[in-house]
Design a protein around this motif. Structure first.
Motif, PDB file in Angstrom:
ATOM      1  N   CYS A 124      10.184   5.201  -7.102  1.00  0.00           N
ATOM      2  CA  CYS A 124       8.753   4.526  -7.216  1.00  0.00           C
ATOM      3  C   CYS A 124       8.633   3.837  -5.829  1.00  0.00           C
ATOM      4  N   ALA A 125       7.512   4.074  -5.224  1.00  0.00           N
ATOM      5  CA  ALA A 125       7.237   3.480  -3.910  1.00  0.00           C
ATOM      6  C   ALA A 125       5.622   2.829  -3.794  1.00  0.00           C
ATOM      7  N   PRO A 126       5.548   1.870  -3.342  1.00  0.00           N
ATOM      8  CA  PRO A 126       4.248   1.115  -3.317  1.00  0.00           C
ATOM      9  C   PRO A 126       3.100   1.776  -2.402  1.00  0.00           C
ATOM     10  N   ILE A 127       2.033   1.647  -2.794  1.00  0.00           N
ATOM     11  CA  ILE A 127       0.758   2.104  -2.127  1.00  0.00           C
ATOM     12  C   ILE A 127       0.187   0.641  -1.602  1.00  0.00           C
ATOM     13  N   SER A 128       0.080   0.642  -0.340  1.00  0.00           N
ATOM     14  CA  SER A 128      -0.330  -0.412   0.429  1.00  0.00           C
ATOM     15  C   SER A 128      -1.601  -0.335   1.168  1.00  0.00           C
ATOM     16  N   ALA A 129      -2.715  -1.144   1.059  1.00  0.00           N
ATOM     17  CA  ALA A 129      -3.837  -0.925   1.664  1.00  0.00           C
ATOM     18  C   ALA A 129      -4.288  -2.095   2.390  1.00  0.00           C
ATOM     19  N   GLU A 130      -4.557  -2.208   3.485  1.00  0.00           N
ATOM     20  CA  GLU A 130      -5.076  -3.295   4.073  1.00  0.00           C
ATOM     21  C   GLU A 130      -4.060  -4.488   4.040  1.00  0.00           C
ATOM     22  N   GLY A 131      -2.807  -4.241   4.105  1.00  0.00           N
ATOM     23  CA  GLY A 131      -1.716  -5.071   4.078  1.00  0.00           C
ATOM     24  C   GLY A 131      -1.593  -5.584   2.646  1.00  0.00           C
ATOM     25  N   VAL A 132      -2.279  -4.940   1.776  1.00  0.00           N
ATOM     26  CA  VAL A 132      -2.055  -5.686   0.429  1.00  0.00           C
ATOM     27  C   VAL A 132      -1.561  -4.465  -0.577  1.00  0.00           C
ATOM     28  N   LEU A 159       5.048   8.961   1.337  1.00  0.00           N
ATOM     29  CA  LEU A 159       4.018   9.341   0.512  1.00  0.00           C
ATOM     30  C   LEU A 159       3.096   8.089   0.047  1.00  0.00           C
ATOM     31  N   GLY A 160       3.850   6.969  -0.204  1.00  0.00           N
ATOM     32  CA  GLY A 160       3.100   5.849  -0.461  1.00  0.00           C
ATOM     33  C   GLY A 160       2.399   5.237   0.426  1.00  0.00           C
ATOM     34  N   ARG A 161       2.768   5.362   1.701  1.00  0.00           N
ATOM     35  CA  ARG A 161       2.021   4.755   2.924  1.00  0.00           C
ATOM     36  C   ARG A 161       0.750   5.779   3.444  1.00  0.00           C
ATOM     37  N   ARG A 162       1.349   6.905   3.335  1.00  0.00           N
ATOM     38  CA  ARG A 162       0.110   7.805   3.361  1.00  0.00           C
ATOM     39  C   ARG A 162      -0.744   7.854   2.503  1.00  0.00           C
ATOM     40  N   ALA A 163      -0.643   7.560   1.178  1.00  0.00           N
ATOM     41  CA  ALA A 163      -1.625   7.164   0.005  1.00  0.00           C
ATOM     42  C   ALA A 163      -2.264   6.023   0.408  1.00  0.00           C
ATOM     43  N   GLY A 164      -1.697   4.919   0.951  1.00  0.00           N
ATOM     44  CA  GLY A 164      -2.478   3.821   1.006  1.00  0.00           C
ATOM     45  C   GLY A 164      -3.528   3.911   2.242  1.00  0.00           C
ATOM     46  N   HIS A 165      -3.161   4.724   3.353  1.00  0.00           N
ATOM     47  CA  HIS A 165      -3.980   4.975   4.399  1.00  0.00           C
ATOM     48  C   HIS A 165      -5.250   5.636   3.996  1.00  0.00           C
ATOM     49  N   ALA A 166      -4.918   6.602   3.089  1.00  0.00           N
ATOM     50  CA  ALA A 166      -6.089   7.245   2.468  1.00  0.00           C
ATOM     51  C   ALA A 166      -7.107   6.287   1.717  1.00  0.00           C
TER      52      ALA A 166
END
Length: 934
Positions: A124-132, A159-166
């Motif tokens: 399980c990996a976090p999905i981060s967007a705009e530092g949150v 994958l979590g980071r790329r999902a966060g960027h999206a």
């Protein structure tokens, strides 16, 4: 292996980029890409604003387990505080891996889920967007036997980071799109508010509708700021419960108070609704040129957070709404100014166009409603000082019944409060904000309070109606259902309208009074004309009735001088002359009675009277006339006497008039009844006949003076038309009443006299001497002795014929007579002749008989004096006795009465004459005279 991972990540990035606007769809594509290349199953969870965690993507190799996993997650979603899994990863922002969920330990609440779905290993990996941290991406191994290890964490994290960027890109795009749409809506909204002629309600509606649409608000309200510091609600939309709570909150809670925001000129934002319980909200003041105009509020569902875009939109919306409201206020003031000008212009036209009182009131009401009021009413001071409430008009008829109740039952006869009703204070009452406490204070009772509440009274102005310092009443203009309220600028208009209305009402009242005076004058002229006509008819009738017996008297007097003057012929002539003379006497007595009635000088002497005996006596006096016409007289009465206190002479006159009328108007062979009965404290006397009857239209006038059913020259029956008038007045003087009934022509008539048995308070004249002496009856043609033989009498009479007649009459009775024509000469004659009695007229040239009586009492106190005069009223008798006369004899002279009076005085010893200067002696003399007469 590394190449496979790179290819997998590249393909995942491509798929995430393929759906930039729908990140959930992109994440679902990545999850499907990972199966089976990287995992047997994949889920995506996102953090919600309320810190709950929602599953947005779930993918298993078979659809059955996908739906099963989705159902389990709905029933038991992961929690933010969970020790493992998506909750922990979202909370800490750190990825985690489990090679064997059963070895590493499964959360107790996830045991059933792991068993049913066959979960063996996960990463399980976090999905981060705009530092949150916005969510978590979880991959599972189930039936394949594979296991995730620590070296799989970088792939999952990437994958979590790329999902966060999206996700960041999608949110950024969404904000930009929302900003563009908001800008377009704001532009349209500001354009709508920028229209130059928007009224206040349109400004409120556009502001609330546009703000709710852009902000997604649940409810909205629009308030106006008043000079007294209050905010009044003018419009609201949205959830009714939420709106109602917010409106109540605005009035009671300073945290989100419209008044507070307006005073501080700052927008109030409430995101934490735990202290309010009404949900998040915003209150934006509406201010123009630093003048507070009002406020706009929006309410939201729980969990709403306001970003910079929301705040900027509200500020811009409030700014444009303020400018629009300022323009609307100017338009409203201009509109009201033109309305006022029109009201005053119309007032001049309407109020000067009529002099009718009621029309003037209606015109004032038309001027006031709806410009200044929903309804109005007047409190008018009538000419007699009483007050009357009149409802003027109402724009809506829904409470018209209550207004009429207010008019009918609550005229303000006393001031409830000087400021409410200026009838007494003459000051204008201004109440812009009427509340329930005010209604309770001015209401005299609960019914009046209920009426005010039904009228939904919100504001009122009461102005006095004063013209030339005269209070005419007050005008009250009221707002009710419309919710409008009066302002200070309305006071001057209402006062001016009241001033003009007062002038118009004064003119209308004067016109009405002049019309009434004109009508009264016309009625008086008509009555005077009728009276003059009746007088002329009466005088013509009097002339006829007096000339008829006079003709007989003169005719027979001429015949008696002729050659046929034998004894029988002379006897018949004297009989005719006497009968006609007595007829003339009765006519004159009726005329004198009417004159006494008109001048209020008619008096009655009360004493015990038995009506049965009196009626029998009167009936016998009428019987010869009835017998001559073959009319049957029937007397019906009780065996016992019917006694009452009354004047027997006047009651005899009443009975004689009624009976003689009945006999006169009943044809031969008819019948007349006289009925007497006593009922309680009343005696009823009824005279019925079978005569010619009375016309129905003449019945109301039958007791009026000078009225006759037939006053033509061809009438069948004579008379002056005074008898029934005298009957009515004599009956009323006895405290009774009389009425007449008839079935019409030839149906007979019934006259009913009702008299009280109890004593009454009519004035009794003093002295109580009778009008004339009643001498014992004797025939003027039979033999008789000289009853005045030797009696010395001085006769004072200015009329030669009357003086000679009296002297001849007295001389024929044996008296020694000395005559004189003047009162002054009579003193010398009395001194030289030394008479036993002085007989004097009253009305004479020079000094009258009253003067002579005084001189006789002064010079010759022991010489009796008798007044022989045509002045025969009771007041005349009293005056004669008071002046010094011993007796009074009325003209025309009755020889028997005159002889009886002289013999009475001649028998009185001279030394027994009392001193007339003593009042007690005078009363004693009157009593003696009454006894002598009786």
């Amino acid at each position: 292996m590394k190449r496979d991972v790179d290819d997998f990540l590249f393909e995942a990035s491509r798929r995430l980029a393929a759906s930039p606007l729908d990140h959930e769809q992109a994440l679902a594509a990545v999850a499907r890409l990972a199966i089976p290349r990287f995992a047997d199953a994949c889920t995506v969870h996102m953090l919600q604003p309320d810190r709950s965690i929602a599953q947005v993507v779930v993918v298993f190799e078979d659809a059955e387990r996908t739906e099963l996993a989705r159902g389990i997650d709905r029933q038991m979603p992961p929690t933010f505080d969970a020790p493992r899994g998506p909750g922990r990863v979202i909370r800490t922002g750190m990825a985690e891996v489990s090679s064997d969920v059963w070895t590493d330990g499964v959360s107790p609440d996830r045991t059933d889920q792991a068993t049913v779905l066959g979960l063996r290993s996960y990463v399980c990996a976090p999905i981060s967007a705009e530092g949150v941290v916005a969510g978590a991406l979880t991959f599972f191994h189930t039936h394949s036997g594979r296991q995730f290890r620590a070296d799989d964490l970088p792939v999952a994290e990437e994958l979590g980071r790329r999902a966060g960027h999206a996700l960041e890109g999608a949110r950024r795009f969404e904000r930009e799109r929302s900003a563009r749409e908001g800008l377009m809506r704001l532009s349209a909204l500001t354009a709508a508010l920028a229209k130059p002629s928007l009224p206040i309600d349109a400004v409120a509606r556009i502001t609330i509708e546009g703000g709710r649409r852009v902000l997604g608000a649940k409810s909205g309200t629009f308030h106006l700021y008043r000079d007294d510091g209050s905010c009044v609600l003018v419009a609201h939309e949205g959830d009714e419960d939420a709106t109602a709570r917010r409106i109540a909150l605005l009035a009671a809670t300073p945290i989100i108070s419209a008044n507070d925001s307006v005073r501080r000129r700052e927008t109030s934002w409430v995101e934490d609704d735990s202290q309010l319980g009404t949900g998040p909200g915003v209150v934006a003041p509406l201010v123009a040129d630093d003048d507070p105009l009002g406020a706009v509020t929006f309410g939201f569902d729980s969990g709403r957070r306001f970003d910079e875009t929301d705040r900027a939109f509200v500020e811009i919306l409030a700014l444009h709404a303020s400018h629009a409201l300022a323009r609307a206020n100017l338009l409203e003031r201009e509109r009201r100014y033109h309305e006022r000008v029109k009201v005053l212009a119309d007032a001049g036209e309407l109020l000067s166009g009529t002099l009718d009182y009621d029309t003037t009131l209606e015109n004032v009401a038309r001027l006031a409603v709806p410009t200044l009021a929903d309804f109005c009413f007047f409190d008018l001071i009538e000419e007699d000082g009483t007050t009357r409430r009149l409802v003027g008009s109402r724009e809506s008829a829904s409470v018209l019944a209550e207004l009429h109740h207010l008019e009918r039952d609550y005229a303000l006869n006393t001031p409830l409060e000087p400021s409410v009703n200026p009838l007494w204070s003459r000051k204008t009452g201004f109440h812009p904000n009427v509340d329930d406490a005010w209604m309770q204070r001015v209401s005299p009772d609960s019914t009046y309070l209920a009426l005010l509440r039904k009228l939904r009274l919100s504001s009122l102005i009461t102005a006095p109606l004063v013209s030339a310092r005269e209070r005419l009443g007050s005008l009250t203009v009221c707002y009710g259902d419309s919710g409008r309220r009066h302002t200070q600028s309305d006071i001057a208009l209402v006062e001016e309208l009241a001033r003009r209305a007062a002038v118009a009402l004064k003119n209308a009242r004067l016109y009405r009074l002049s019309q009434e005076a004109t009508r009264r004058a016309e009625e008086a002229a008509r009555q005077a004309e009728d009276a003059s006509r009746l007088k002329d008819e009466f005088l013509a009738t009097v002339s006829h009735e007096l000339r008829t017996p006079l003709s007989a008297i003169l005719g027979w007097a001429t015949l008696l001088r002729g050659p046929r003057a034998d004894t029988a012929f002379v006897g018949k002539g004297l009989e005719v002359i006497e009968r006609n003379a007595r007829s003339q006497q009765r006519l004159i007595e009726d005329i004198l009675d009417v004159a006494r009635i008109v001048t209020g000088k008619l008096r009655i002497d009360t004493g015990p009277v038995d009506l049965v005996a009196l009626s029998s006596d009167v009936l016998e006096s009428v019987r010869p006339t009835a017998y001559a016409k073959d009319i049957e007289l029937v007397f019906e009465s009780s065996q016992s006497p019917c006694r009452l206190a009354g004047d027997s002479v006047r009651l005899r006159q009443v009975l004689w008039n009624l009976l003689s009328n009945a006999v006169k108007f009943t044809p031969s062979g008819g019948k007349v009844w006289l009925e007497i009965e006593q009922s309680g404290d009343r005696i009823v006397l009824r005279v019925r006949d079978t005569g010619r009857g009375i016309e129905r239209n003449f019945l109301p006038h039958v007791f009026e003076r000078f009225r006759q059913a037939d006053s033509s020259t061809t009438r069948e029956h004579g008379g002056l038309g005074l008898g029934l008038s005298i009957v009515r007045h004599l009956t009323e003087m006895h405290g009774g009443s009389v009425d007449a009934k008839s079935g019409g022509p030839d149906a007979g008539a019934t006259f009913t006299v009702t008299l009280p048995v109890r004593p009454f308070s009519a004035p009794i004249a003093r002295p109580t001497a009778r009008d004339t002496f009643e001498a014992p009856p004797s025939s003027p043609f039979g033999p008789r002795h000289q009853r005045l033989e030797g009696l010395r009498v001085v006769v004072v009479e200015d009329e030669v014929d009357s003086r000679d007649l009296i002297a001849l009459l007295l001389a024929s009775e044996g008296a020694v007579v000395q005559t004189t024509a003047a009162a002054e000469q009579a003193v010398d004659v009395v001194r030289e002749f030394a008479p036993d009695v002085v007989l004097s007229d009253i009305g004479m040239p020079g000094q009258d008989g009253y003067w002579l009586a005084g001189e006789l009492r002064r010079l010759f106190p022991h010489v009796p004096a008798i007044a022989l005069t045509a002045y025969s009223a009771r007041e005349d008798i009293a005056r004669a006795i008071t002046a010094g006369f011993d007796h009074h004899v009325a003209k025309p002279v009755d020889p028997e009465q005159l002889v009886h009076a002289l013999t009475t005085c001649g028998k009185r010893p001279s030394e027994a004459r009392p001193d007339l200067k003593s009042a007690a002696s005078h009363d004693h003399l009157l009593e003696e005279l009454d006894r002598d007469i009786a």
